[in-house]
Structures are given as C-alpha cells and as structure tokens.
Design a protein around this motif. Sequence first.
Motif, mmCIF file in Angstrom:
data_model
loop_
_atom_site.group_PDB
_atom_site.id
_atom_site.type_symbol
_atom_site.label_atom_id
_atom_site.label_comp_id
_atom_site.label_asym_id
_atom_site.label_seq_id
_atom_site.Cartn_x
_atom_site.Cartn_y
_atom_site.Cartn_z
ATOM 1 N N VAL A 246 0.933 -1.205 -0.062
ATOM 2 C CA VAL A 246 -0.098 0.146 -0.090
ATOM 3 C C VAL A 246 0.946 1.175 -0.138
ATOM 4 O O VAL A 246 0.574 2.368 -0.598
ATOM 5 C CB VAL A 246 -0.879 -0.181 1.210
ATOM 6 N N ILE A 250 -0.639 0.365 -4.195
ATOM 7 C CA ILE A 250 -1.115 -1.033 -4.558
ATOM 8 C C ILE A 250 -1.442 -1.239 -6.022
ATOM 9 O O ILE A 250 -1.986 -0.398 -6.701
ATOM 10 C CB ILE A 250 -2.441 -1.497 -3.546
ATOM 11 N N PHE A 284 2.083 -1.211 10.988
ATOM 12 C CA PHE A 284 0.622 -0.426 11.165
ATOM 13 C C PHE A 284 0.518 1.067 11.093
ATOM 14 O O PHE A 284 -0.322 1.509 10.712
ATOM 15 C CB PHE A 284 -0.209 -1.161 12.218
ATOM 16 N N ALA A 285 1.501 1.530 11.932
ATOM 17 C CA ALA A 285 1.432 3.221 12.043
ATOM 18 C C ALA A 285 1.571 3.599 10.724
ATOM 19 O O ALA A 285 0.957 4.641 10.476
ATOM 20 C CB ALA A 285 2.389 3.449 13.126
ATOM 21 N N LEU A 287 1.027 2.345 7.794
ATOM 22 C CA LEU A 287 0.113 1.971 6.896
ATOM 23 C C LEU A 287 -1.061 3.079 7.266
ATOM 24 O O LEU A 287 -1.684 3.792 6.043
ATOM 25 C CB LEU A 287 -0.405 0.626 7.187
ATOM 26 N N VAL A 288 -1.488 3.363 8.429
ATOM 27 C CA VAL A 288 -2.378 4.378 8.478
ATOM 28 C C VAL A 288 -2.068 5.708 8.239
ATOM 29 O O VAL A 288 -2.913 6.318 7.730
ATOM 30 C CB VAL A 288 -2.820 4.337 10.202
ATOM 31 N N LEU A 291 -2.353 5.850 4.325
ATOM 32 C CA LEU A 291 -3.785 6.193 3.818
ATOM 33 C C LEU A 291 -4.405 7.155 4.213
ATOM 34 O O LEU A 291 -5.169 7.426 3.364
ATOM 35 C CB LEU A 291 -4.512 4.696 4.578
ATOM 36 N N MET A 292 -4.063 7.652 5.400
ATOM 37 C CA MET A 292 -4.516 9.260 5.729
ATOM 38 C C MET A 292 -4.089 10.208 4.884
ATOM 39 O O MET A 292 -4.921 10.972 4.117
ATOM 40 C CB MET A 292 -4.206 9.242 7.142
ATOM 41 N N PRO A 295 -3.307 8.151 -0.138
ATOM 42 C CA PRO A 295 -3.909 6.654 -0.345
ATOM 43 C C PRO A 295 -3.445 5.983 -1.426
ATOM 44 O O PRO A 295 -3.682 4.913 -1.447
ATOM 45 C CB PRO A 295 -5.457 6.972 -0.022
ATOM 46 N N GLU A 301 -1.022 4.086 -8.413
ATOM 47 C CA GLU A 301 -1.879 2.957 -8.002
ATOM 48 C C GLU A 301 -1.836 1.822 -9.071
ATOM 49 O O GLU A 301 -1.093 0.575 -8.507
ATOM 50 C CB GLU A 301 -3.199 2.912 -7.623
#
Lengths: 307, 453
Positions: A246, A250, A284-285, A287-288, A291-292, A295, A301
């Motif tokens: 991501v 992606i 995870f951090a 990733l978030v 995405l914020m 994205p 993409e």
Amino acid sequence: MSLNELWGYLVLGVVLGCLYAVIAIGYTLVYGVLQLLNFAHSEVFMFGGFGGVLALTAWTPVVNPSGMQSVLYVAFGMAAGAALGAAVAYGLEKVAYRPLRKHNAPRLVFLITAIGASFFLYNLAGKLFDRSSVAMPQMYSNETVFTLFDTDIKTTHLLIVFSAVAMMVGLDYVVNRTKLGSGIRAVAQDPEVASLMGVNIDKVVSRTFVIGGLLGGAAGFLFGVNSKVVYTMGFLPGITAFAAAVLGGIGNVRGAMLGGLLLGVVETMTVFFWGDDWRYVAGFAVLVLVLMFRPTGLLGERLGRTA
Amino acid sequence: MSNQTMNAQAAKRLRQVRWYQEPRWQRLGGLLALALLLAMVTGVQGTNSDPFYAIKENLTGVGLWVYVGIALLIWVAREFFSEPVKQAGATAKQAKGTLVDGPLGQIKQLLAGQPRLRWALMAAVAALAVWGPMGLDRYWQTVLVDQVMIFVLVAIGLNVVIGWAGMLDLGFIAFFAIGAYSAAYWTGALPVAPPIELNNFAVIPLAVITCLVAGLLLGAPTLRLRGDYLAIVTLGFHEIVYLTAKNLNDVTGGTSGVKVDRWEIGGYEFRIVDQMPFYWVLLAFAAITVFLFVRLEHSKVGRAWTAVREDEIAAASTGVDTVRYKLMAFAIGASTSGLAGVAYASKVGYINSENFVILLSILVLAYVIFGGMGSLPGVIFGAAFLVWLPEFLRDYVDPKDRHMYLGALLVIMMIYRPQGVIPSKRRQRELKMAETGSAEAEAEATGTGGKHS
C-alpha cells in the motif's frame, strides 16, 4: 546506542526489507488483476518456509558442506519452498476465488473468503507440523563475509539480499517484457477489454497467483534460513508486506519493492529506538499514516498504467 | 506454405483439446485432490521431531483410501449416471414448487391469522430463554454465560458494522478489550489507580462512551477509504491495542493479567457458584440491545446504512451523509462490543492480554457471516451455534483443529451460501442481483467505494 549500532540495525532493515519487498509483490500482483486483497498470501509465505524444511529433511545436508554443496542445498531448499508456495497459491485461486469470480460476488465476500482460507491454511500447517517451531537444517556455515563500519555482514544477509534482488529483477522483466506480463497488465487495466483482445483471463489470473506464490514461497524459505519455521510466522510479515504494498501504491510492482525496503528499515529503526516489543506497531502506524495522507501510495496505484 | 494454411493450422492447434484438458478428467483430478486434502485435514497430528510424520501417516492411512473411494464414486455417478439424477432433481423441484416456502413458511402462515397463538408462542420462548438454562448442568451453564452470551453480544455489535453498514471490521475485539480494560480501570483493578473507584454496573456507561470515542477516533481518518483498506487498518488497530495491552505491564498487567471484582449491586454479590444471576444480567443486556437495534434497523439511520452499503456513490448523491452514517455505525458497533467487554471482565473476574488475540476478531466475523450478516436472528443463532459447536465436538474432534474447520466453513459458506443460515431478505436479494449481473448489481459488485473512489 552508538552510531555503529544504528548502522547495524540499518543493515538488518535492508535485509528484512528485501524480504518484505518480495512478499509485497505477491499482494500487489493479485491486487492488480483482481482488485482483491489476498489475505491468504501470508500463508503462502509460511508454506514456503515449510517447503524448505521438508526438502532439506528429505535430503539432509552434510555436517560441513563445501561451497558447492552449500549452494546446491540452498538452491534446492528455495526451489522446494517456491514450489510449495506456488502450489498453495494455485490451489487457493482454483478452489476459493474462482467460484466467486464466476458468481460475480461482491468484494466483501471475496475478502471474507480470503480470511477463511488464511485461517484454514495456517491451522492446517499447525496440524501437520505440530504447532511448534521447526528448525531449518543448517545448509552452510554462517560466517562473516566482510565488515562494513563495524557491522558484520554475514552469508545469510548476502544470500537474502542477492536472491531477493534477483527475483525482483526477474519479475520486473516478466511483467514488462513478456507476453504473460502484458497479459497481466492488460487484465489489470480492464479485464473485459482484455478478454475481447484474446487474453484468457482465467489463465492469466491463475498464473499471476503462481508467480506471487513462487516469490512468496521463496521469501518464506529465506525467512526461515538459519532460524526456525513455525505455522504462525506468516501473519505479521504478511501484514507488514501488505502495508508495504500500500505504501508503494497497491497494484504497482516497483512501488511494492520500494515500500518493502522502506518498511524493513522503519521496522528495525523502531526496534532500535523503542525496543523489540513495538516492532510490528511500526508497520501498522505507517500504513495508517499513508492511507490518511496519500492513499494512492508513493508511486501511484495501478499495475496497468505504471509498472 | 501459404499464409492461409498456416493460419488455419494455428487455429486448429488452438482448438485442439488434449485428453487431460477435457472437463471430465479435470473434474476427476479435482475430486482426487480434494480427497487428498480431506485426508490431510482429518488425519493425525504432526510431531515436532519429524516434519514428514503426519504427511506419511495420512498418505498411508485408511482415511485416504476411503476418501479416494468416495471421490471416485461421486465422479462415476456424475459422469455416467447424471441423467437420472438430474431428472430426479427436476421432479423434486417441481414437487417443492407446490409447497409454500417449506415448513417455516407454513408455520408463519398458520400464525399470521392468529395473534393470540403468536403471543403465546413468544411468551413461551421468552420463558424458556429466562428459566430454561436452570436445567442445564454447571459446565454448560458456564459455557452459556462466559462464551455464548458474551459473543452473541459482540456479534450483534459487529453485525451493525458489517451487516448493515457493509464495512469489514477485522479488529472488533479491540473494542471488547477496551471495554474490559475500562471496567478493570474504573473498579481499581489495574496497577494505575482511577480518580474514583466505581461499581461494575456504574462502569458500563463510561466503558461504552470510551469505546464510542475509540470507534470515532479510529473511524474518522479511515472511513473515507475503500472497504479492503478499512479491513486492514482495523486489523492494525486491533494489533496495536493488543500489543499495548501486552507490553505496557505497569498499566495493564500484561500477560500475567489482573483480577477484576465481580458484579455487586446493593449489597448483593454475584458469586461464581451460581451462574444464573450472571446469565440474567447478560440476557437483559442482550434483550435491550436487540430491542434498540431492531428499532434502529427500520429507522432513518438503518435505511441510510442500507443505502451506503448497496451503493455508496448513489447514496451520497441522493443526500445521505455517508461519512457520518458510517461513523455512526462504527461507534454503535464499538460500544456494543465495549459493553460485552465490561460484562466479560465482570463475569470471569480476571483479564489478561491473551484474552484479546486477533483470532477472536476473526471468530466473531465467522459467527456473523455464518448466521447471515444483516439479520439479527441469524447473527444470534450464528454466534450461539458456533460457540456451542466446538464445546459439543470436544470429545469427537481434536479441539486444536476446530479453528481449521471454522476457516473451511467460512470459505464454503462464501462459495455456496454467502447470505448465511438465516439470511436477511435484503442481503439475499443483493447477492442474487450481483450474480445475475443487473445494473444495480454492477454497483454492488465493486463494493463500498470500489473502483470509482
């Protein structure tokens, strides 16, 4: 906490990042052609590790192998890991995803199937291999090859980096230069039009899974080299690799490679600064945050347009 | 050779089907592979010393031959005797067509004309739910309270998020954990002391609000994302909550856990020797939640959720504030899970970080899917049945394997009955539309957000 130590962690991060990159390619390829988050890819990775263990148990390495023997053992183990990974990925597509594609099922249904398949596969591995970690047989003596700023670069590090880079270069060639690659890109861009142009979608999807499975399986073997393989080992690297996919954007193969490398380094830096307990929080951090704020990832993409 | 003949030859080569490419033999191969897989699935447990042990045993065992035999039988029946079977199926279908929706439909019809009978039946069911479990032995009472009731509550909450608003939340147990830890915190069980110690019942609103806020905090930045990103972010959220609970020993007690006081109200202490008071409290919680959610489902909010789930873009363009309603679903689901968390901590009297592993999030998801997402009776049935089943099968199947079967069940359900055991009518229609490929289904097939966002 010296600078040299930091350097050591950086090297480890690059090594880990190479593995993440190879796993992330599997996610990104499948996402490109099916717009499906293949949750079970982490299990493909895990089975790759077990493939290596099985192969090297069947053909146990001698105690002090010569250079040539070591190379053979590694190649054999990796081939077995990749083969098992590809077999699992192929079966997965055939049994779980293809019927859904025929039904034209909603996306949520795909995702739940993927989770169910992942759950099934990792518990199956747990059952077959006793739910405890299995040591990978020693294939070579893991010596220091050279020293870089006081950090020992060992055989395993080199092995992982070189095989990962070779796989990535090979994959890039396949996706961009071969007929299968143009099929994959065509399906990623527009499946309907691709099928009108004579692309056999089922075949392309199936082969995409096999390619992802080969890479994932080989990565699983490399992950287990000089350490242990356990049935739960897929989950966290899998999620981190997905985060890497991501992060890179992606569906974008080169993005997945870049994202994997970055996340590997971020992870070891987290370990360096905050300790081992928080290792997987980093992925995870990131990733978030990605995405914020972006994205579509770092490199944009879609597989079809950018790879 | 002319160009034309070459083309013709190439076309011929393309059309040529080798024997193993014929569907008949491919089906045989598939069935045999399935038999092999089944032999592995139902075979012996592996050993640590020899990774080949289980594989060898399963390949030489009797099980494999039984499965291969069955596979061959099915194949032969299908390939060579399919005509009579098909005809029998057709006649059965015709016969079924004259019936009115099977036995359940008949009962419904019977009851439709007689309101008194309906009330009596409902009263009987309610009475059975309230006093029935007294007849169970202690073990089953414990299972009923500790697991069935708790997970029914969690599943009802998850149903709001996944079944009604159509968002896949893979980290639902995180809110359960937050609820349980808030209960522990406010009753003074954690190493860190709260400003005032409260009774377990008084904690409930606090825990529910905490989970609500947690749901909003997680949802606000992520709900604009597509469905599968949301899934992975919620998974990450779960893992962060879990790792925090595990690693912050001085705050949460980590893996060694903390002891939580059981419920106590007006001098009456709930004791572990008698399960029934716990059961009644949980039943009351569940009944209130179900009542509220039934009202919610058919309200403006419920309809907005349906609109968002079926086609987010259409919903937004007709004036539904999609982000607001999605957030609302998220928060409501989270608070239900938090309530279950408080109940769990106050019932079991002990929590540690290992009570909240990711596995549980996936299990709850399986309960909701199995029962039929979007349908309250379905979800309650799904949770109750799937929690009960492993306990029941304890003596027949190796308990370590049950999650494997659950995973297989999820896949099979999704392929053959994605609407669940007791489906909601709307959901069933949506899936059918997707399959027949009507215009509405087009939007559904790309999911929440999908290609357009």
